[in-house]
Write a protein that holds these residues in place. Structure first.
Motif, mmCIF file in Angstrom:
data_model
loop_
_atom_site.group_PDB
_atom_site.id
_atom_site.type_symbol
_atom_site.label_atom_id
_atom_site.label_comp_id
_atom_site.label_asym_id
_atom_site.label_seq_id
_atom_site.Cartn_x
_atom_site.Cartn_y
_atom_site.Cartn_z
ATOM 1 N N SER A 45 0.833 -1.202 0.000
ATOM 2 C CA SER A 45 0.000 0.000 0.000
ATOM 3 C C SER A 45 0.865 1.249 0.000
ATOM 4 N N SER A 46 0.450 2.250 -0.757
ATOM 5 C CA SER A 46 1.175 3.518 -0.810
ATOM 6 C C SER A 46 0.729 4.481 0.291
ATOM 7 N N LYS A 47 -0.370 4.147 0.984
ATOM 8 C CA LYS A 47 -0.886 5.030 2.033
ATOM 9 C C LYS A 47 -0.110 4.807 3.332
ATOM 10 N N LYS A 48 0.315 5.909 3.971
ATOM 11 C CA LYS A 48 1.037 5.822 5.240
ATOM 12 C C LYS A 48 0.081 6.047 6.406
ATOM 13 N N THR A 49 -1.010 5.287 6.387
ATOM 14 C CA THR A 49 -2.018 5.376 7.445
ATOM 15 C C THR A 49 -2.267 3.978 7.987
ATOM 16 N N TRP A 50 -2.423 3.878 9.321
ATOM 17 C CA TRP A 50 -2.487 2.563 9.975
ATOM 18 C C TRP A 50 -3.609 2.570 11.021
ATOM 19 N N LEU A 51 -4.547 1.655 10.877
ATOM 20 C CA LEU A 51 -5.622 1.460 11.841
ATOM 21 C C LEU A 51 -5.405 0.124 12.527
ATOM 22 N N LYS A 99 -21.065 -2.634 10.687
ATOM 23 C CA LYS A 99 -21.765 -2.022 9.544
ATOM 24 C C LYS A 99 -22.188 -0.594 9.852
ATOM 25 N N ASP A 100 -22.343 -0.278 11.154
ATOM 26 C CA ASP A 100 -22.751 1.072 11.537
ATOM 27 C C ASP A 100 -21.590 2.063 11.567
ATOM 28 N N THR A 101 -20.345 1.549 11.616
ATOM 29 C CA THR A 101 -19.187 2.443 11.725
ATOM 30 C C THR A 101 -18.282 2.425 10.491
ATOM 31 N N VAL A 102 -18.551 1.529 9.554
ATOM 32 C CA VAL A 102 -17.701 1.393 8.364
ATOM 33 C C VAL A 102 -17.520 2.723 7.644
ATOM 34 N N SER A 103 -18.590 3.479 7.531
ATOM 35 C CA SER A 103 -18.526 4.731 6.756
ATOM 36 C C SER A 103 -17.533 5.735 7.361
ATOM 37 N N LYS A 104 -17.275 5.645 8.672
ATOM 38 C CA LYS A 104 -16.343 6.573 9.321
ATOM 39 C C LYS A 104 -14.892 6.316 8.923
ATOM 40 N N TYR A 105 -14.610 5.081 8.504
ATOM 41 C CA TYR A 105 -13.223 4.678 8.287
ATOM 42 C C TYR A 105 -12.923 4.303 6.834
ATOM 43 N N ARG A 106 -13.938 4.244 5.992
ATOM 44 C CA ARG A 106 -13.761 3.761 4.620
ATOM 45 C C ARG A 106 -12.756 4.618 3.846
ATOM 46 N N GLY A 107 -11.818 3.934 3.182
ATOM 47 C CA GLY A 107 -10.879 4.580 2.284
ATOM 48 C C GLY A 107 -9.730 5.316 2.932
ATOM 49 N N GLN A 108 -9.640 5.273 4.253
ATOM 50 C CA GLN A 108 -8.635 6.100 4.932
ATOM 51 C C GLN A 108 -7.350 5.363 5.287
ATOM 52 N N ALA A 133 -14.823 -3.835 3.586
ATOM 53 C CA ALA A 133 -15.609 -2.708 3.084
ATOM 54 C C ALA A 133 -14.896 -1.381 3.312
ATOM 55 N N ILE A 134 -13.937 -1.353 4.237
ATOM 56 C CA ILE A 134 -13.181 -0.137 4.519
ATOM 57 C C ILE A 134 -12.056 0.048 3.520
ATOM 58 N N GLN A 135 -11.453 -1.062 3.108
ATOM 59 C CA GLN A 135 -10.241 -0.982 2.300
ATOM 60 C C GLN A 135 -10.506 -1.104 0.809
ATOM 61 N N GLY A 136 -9.553 -0.583 0.029
ATOM 62 C CA GLY A 136 -9.641 -0.658 -1.418
ATOM 63 C C GLY A 136 -8.494 -1.464 -1.998
ATOM 64 N N GLU A 137 -8.464 -1.584 -3.297
ATOM 65 C CA GLU A 137 -7.452 -2.376 -3.986
ATOM 66 C C GLU A 137 -6.038 -1.916 -3.609
ATOM 67 N N GLY A 138 -5.187 -2.886 -3.270
ATOM 68 C CA GLY A 138 -3.810 -2.591 -2.913
ATOM 69 C C GLY A 138 -3.568 -2.323 -1.445
ATOM 70 N N ASP A 139 -4.628 -2.139 -0.660
ATOM 71 C CA ASP A 139 -4.471 -1.911 0.771
ATOM 72 C C ASP A 139 -4.070 -3.209 1.479
ATOM 73 N N GLY A 189 -11.986 -10.877 -0.444
ATOM 74 C CA GLY A 189 -11.276 -10.056 -1.414
ATOM 75 C C GLY A 189 -9.817 -9.804 -1.115
ATOM 76 N N TYR A 190 -9.171 -10.711 -0.370
ATOM 77 C CA TYR A 190 -7.755 -10.553 -0.047
ATOM 78 C C TYR A 190 -6.962 -11.767 -0.514
ATOM 79 N N LYS A 191 -5.679 -11.519 -0.789
ATOM 80 C CA LYS A 191 -4.741 -12.608 -1.015
ATOM 81 C C LYS A 191 -3.577 -12.448 -0.042
#
Length: 252
Positions: A45-51, A99-108, A133-139, A189-191
């Motif tokens: 991942s190119s994002k320097k963010t960690w949850l 499912k109630d909190t996913v939108s707060k963290y999606r894509g970050q 549902a939070i993560q995208g391709e390459g995360d 959706g992960y490998k």
């Protein structure tokens, strides 16, 4: 389960095991730093963010922060969340992924970690669905869970009244084979990019045997084996019979 993790019993035990100033630096250096470095090495991942979900006292977050990541931890236990914020200066929320909190963290978050989390939840697939549902391709998703088959579990299975660590109900509800992890992650959706097997199996086996043969605890056999414990564990690790597995997976 939520009540158990917020209980005074659990909190007091964790003050000794984790939220302990006398051992916390050792745990960060010797336990969490190698794990976080392994995750970073195999992350694409190119994002320097960690949850970090279920971040406990913030050890993994402190290491990720030292490597330049913007971090956030989620931890339902109040004592642990407060300790992490005070000791390491990291942000921790008393929140869950659902499912109630996913939108707060999606894509970050380019990296999401769950160290010793999936074995504690009633439905591991459910939380994996929410995380995906939070993560995208390459995360990157980092997971550490108890591994089966292992020498630890096999040495305890004949003695169900004396199980410890890996098979400790109600806290550990599941054990995971590498194959089962691969199947679960593929479903969401992960490998898997990398897997690291390690553990305390030799120590666990000797400890279990010592319960039934107390004389062994003072024996010449134990004295002879103890200095070789790390080498003997390495043999177990090399044969994929360790009691822990850490995987680094990529969202595809």
């Amino acid at each position: 389960m939520s009540e158990a993790y917020r209980s005074n019993y659990y909190t007091e035990a964790d003050k000794v095991l984790y939220a302990n100033d006398s051992i916390i630096d050792y745990r960060v250096d010797q336990v969490l730093t190698p794990k976080v470095e392994f995750a970073i090495e195999h992350s694409r991942s190119s994002k320097k963010t960690w949850l970090d979900i279920g971040c406990g006292v913030g050890e993994a977050l402190s290491v990720a922060k030292s490597y330049g990541y913007d971090t956030l931890g989620l931890e339902p236990n109040v004592m642990e969340a407060e300790y992490a914020a005070k000791r390491f200066g990291v942000e921790v929320r008393q929140d869950y992924i659902s499912k109630d909190t996913v939108s707060k963290y999606r894509g970050q978050y380019g990296v999401i970690s769950m160290f010793s989390v999936l074995e504690h939840v009633p439905d591991p697939n459910h939380i994996l669905s929410d995380v995906s549902a939070i993560q995208g391709e390459g995360d990157t998703l980092v997971i550490e869970v108890p591994h089966f088959p292992s020498i630890s579990t096999m040495s305890q299975m004949p003695f169900p009244d004396f199980v410890n660590r890996m098979m400790h109900p109600p806290l550990h509800l599941f054990l995971f084979s590498l194959r089962s992890l691969e199947g679960m992650l593929k479903r969401h959706g992960y490998k898997i990019n990398a897997a690291w097997l390690f553990g305390q199996d030799f120590y666990e086996m000797i400890s279990t045997l010592g319960l039934f043969a107390p004389a062994m605890n003072q024996s010449k056999l134990l004295s002879a084996l103890s200095p070789k414990m790390s080498e003997l564990q390495a043999v177990i690790d090399n044969h994929n019979l360790s009691d822990e597995v850490l995987v680094v997976a990529e969202r595809i």
